[in-house]
Motif scaffolding. Structure first.
Motif, PDB file in Angstrom:
ATOM      1  N   GLU A 110       0.869  -1.178   0.000  1.00  0.00           N
ATOM      2  CA  GLU A 110       0.000   0.000   0.000  1.00  0.00           C
ATOM      3  C   GLU A 110       0.902   1.222   0.000  1.00  0.00           C
ATOM      4  OE1 GLU A 110      -3.029   1.742  -0.730  1.00  0.00           O
ATOM      5  OE2 GLU A 110      -3.819   0.045   0.389  1.00  0.00           O
ATOM      6  N   ALA A 111       0.702   2.123  -0.945  1.00  0.00           N
ATOM      7  CA  ALA A 111       1.639   3.209  -1.176  1.00  0.00           C
ATOM      8  C   ALA A 111       1.769   4.143   0.029  1.00  0.00           C
ATOM      9  CB  ALA A 111       1.223   4.010  -2.402  1.00  0.00           C
ATOM     10  N   ALA A 112       2.984   4.647   0.197  1.00  0.00           N
ATOM     11  CA  ALA A 112       3.286   5.663   1.195  1.00  0.00           C
ATOM     12  C   ALA A 112       4.447   6.495   0.666  1.00  0.00           C
ATOM     13  CB  ALA A 112       3.640   5.035   2.541  1.00  0.00           C
ATOM     14  N   HIS A 113       4.763   7.574   1.342  1.00  0.00           N
ATOM     15  CA  HIS A 113       5.859   8.441   0.911  1.00  0.00           C
ATOM     16  C   HIS A 113       7.172   7.812   1.384  1.00  0.00           C
ATOM     17  CE1 HIS A 113       7.343  12.319  -0.562  1.00  0.00           C
ATOM     18  NE2 HIS A 113       8.265  12.206   0.389  1.00  0.00           N
ATOM     19  N   ALA A 173      -3.783   4.108  -3.898  1.00  0.00           N
ATOM     20  CA  ALA A 173      -5.202   4.459  -3.907  1.00  0.00           C
ATOM     21  C   ALA A 173      -5.404   5.937  -4.233  1.00  0.00           C
ATOM     22  CB  ALA A 173      -5.834   4.118  -2.559  1.00  0.00           C
ATOM     23  N   SER A 174      -6.652   6.302  -4.503  1.00  0.00           N
ATOM     24  CA  SER A 174      -6.979   7.672  -4.912  1.00  0.00           C
ATOM     25  C   SER A 174      -6.704   8.681  -3.804  1.00  0.00           C
ATOM     26  CB  SER A 174      -8.445   7.761  -5.349  1.00  0.00           C
ATOM     27  OG  SER A 174      -9.304   7.345  -4.302  1.00  0.00           O
ATOM     28  N   ASN A 175      -6.680   8.233  -2.540  1.00  0.00           N
ATOM     29  CA  ASN A 175      -6.406   9.154  -1.433  1.00  0.00           C
ATOM     30  C   ASN A 175      -4.916   9.282  -1.144  1.00  0.00           C
ATOM     31  OD1 ASN A 175      -5.963   6.628  -0.368  1.00  0.00           O
ATOM     32  ND2 ASN A 175      -7.228   6.916   1.458  1.00  0.00           N
ATOM     33  N   PHE A 176      -4.084   8.626  -1.955  1.00  0.00           N
ATOM     34  CA  PHE A 176      -2.633   8.737  -1.801  1.00  0.00           C
ATOM     35  C   PHE A 176      -2.170  10.003  -2.499  1.00  0.00           C
ATOM     36  CE2 PHE A 176       1.634   7.448  -3.616  1.00  0.00           C
ATOM     37  CZ  PHE A 176       2.331   7.622  -2.439  1.00  0.00           C
ATOM     38  N   SER A 177      -1.467  10.879  -1.778  1.00  0.00           N
ATOM     39  CA  SER A 177      -1.073  12.164  -2.341  1.00  0.00           C
ATOM     40  C   SER A 177       0.429  12.402  -2.296  1.00  0.00           C
ATOM     41  CB  SER A 177      -1.789  13.307  -1.603  1.00  0.00           C
ATOM     42  OG  SER A 177      -1.468  13.290  -0.222  1.00  0.00           O
ATOM     43  N   LEU A 227      -2.425   2.558 -10.221  1.00  0.00           N
ATOM     44  CA  LEU A 227      -2.133   3.879  -9.679  1.00  0.00           C
ATOM     45  C   LEU A 227      -3.365   4.757  -9.841  1.00  0.00           C
ATOM     46  CD1 LEU A 227      -0.254   6.109  -8.623  1.00  0.00           C
ATOM     47  CD2 LEU A 227       0.634   6.348 -10.953  1.00  0.00           C
ATOM     48  N   ASP A 228      -4.000   5.103  -8.721  1.00  0.00           N
ATOM     49  CA  ASP A 228      -5.191   5.950  -8.733  1.00  0.00           C
ATOM     50  C   ASP A 228      -4.925   7.347  -8.194  1.00  0.00           C
ATOM     51  OD1 ASP A 228      -6.990   4.044  -9.810  1.00  0.00           O
ATOM     52  OD2 ASP A 228      -7.135   3.072  -7.859  1.00  0.00           O
TER      53      ASP A 228
END
Length: 271
Positions: free
Chosen positions: A88-91, A110-114, A136-137
């Motif tokens: 799960e993506a993170a910085h 996810a789409s809430n990943f910024s 990649l959303d």
């Protein structure tokens, strides 16, 4: 050589070692991530998780500013998915791992990943039809020197994908699989540099190397890339868009009825 990480034991190096054999701080990568995340890492005080050679049957939830680096490289350190997604993506940065498992996709932003996830020298070799490597959303994923051979796709549905010096191959042996491109973009931005994108699917399903669908991305830049298609166009689109394709080589044409802009490429049928 064990170092206990606890609230009462400051670690000025900000390094945690994971070893399934018990010669590190933890035997689980997720436990190490959680321990580092509990120490409030930030851009100026990130934590580093070093992972010793072995197979780690884990689904990981990454944490901001907690970087994962293998000690043995992608051939000797494997992450095996026990769920979906594997990562799960993170910085943070993930470097030198082999990803295995039956999850689809193996990596999800996810789409809430910024923020930005960096994947460096990450290897994927799975040719199960329709098993996607990346979805990649949102946010940004940057890939550096990655080698991916997958039966499914890389899907950019939003956010930004940057790939530098990567080999991205869509390959499976199923004649019943739907026609898919190696890289499918339906939004966001795409930058490819010095990379190979190849579609080697079964001839009965075929497909393009790169295809744009649903809506035009906000930015498309391909620089010194090789694109090989199993059938149809090397770069195809179902929507009108402007792109910069510079100094690229292909075995088939670009769909210029849909794609305009700076189109500097050469076609070699035997490429």
């Amino acid at each position: 050589m064990s170092r206990v990480i606890s609230a009462n034991n400051a670690n000025p190096e900000r390094v945690i070692v994971v070893d399934r054999g018990g010669n590190g701080d933890f035997t689980s990568i997720q436990m190490a991530i959680n321990a580092a995340a509990a120490r409030s890492p930030g851009a100026t005080n990130p934590w580093l998780v070093l992972v010793a050679p072995g197979v780690y049957p884990e689904s990981l939830t990454l944490a901001d500013h907690v970087h994962l680096v293998s000690l043995g490289g992608q051939e000797s350190v494997a992450l095996q998915a026990t769920g979906t997604p594997l990562i799960e993506a993170a910085h943070c940065r993930v470097e030198g791992f082999r990803l295995e498992g039956a999850a689809s996709p193996l990596i999800r932003a996810a789409s809430n990943f910024s923020a930005k996830l960096t994947l460096q020298e990450v290897l994927i070799e799975t040719t199960v039809a329709e098993q996607d490597a990346l979805r990649l959303d949102g946010g940004q994923v940057e890939m550096q020197a990655c080698r991916w051979t997958v039966g499914g796709r890389l899907v950019v549905n939003g956010g930004s994908l940057i790939a530098r010096r990567c080999h991205l191959i869509h390959q499976h042996a199923s004649p019943l699989a739907p026609t898919q491109a190696t890289l499918e973009v339906s939004g966001g931005t795409l930058w490819l540099e010095y990379s190979l994108v190849e579609n080697k699917a079964h001839p009965a399903s075929g497909g393009s190397a790169l295809k744009f669908t649903l809506q035009a991305p906000t930015s498309v830049r391909l620089w010194h890339c090789i694109l090989r298609a199993a059938s149809g166009y090397s770069v195809d689109s179902t929507v009108n868009l402007a792109a910069v394709i510079a100094a690229c080589r292909m075995n088939a044409e670009v769909n210029t009825s849909r794609i305009t802009g700076v189109l500097d490429y050469a076609v070699y049928a035997a490429l």
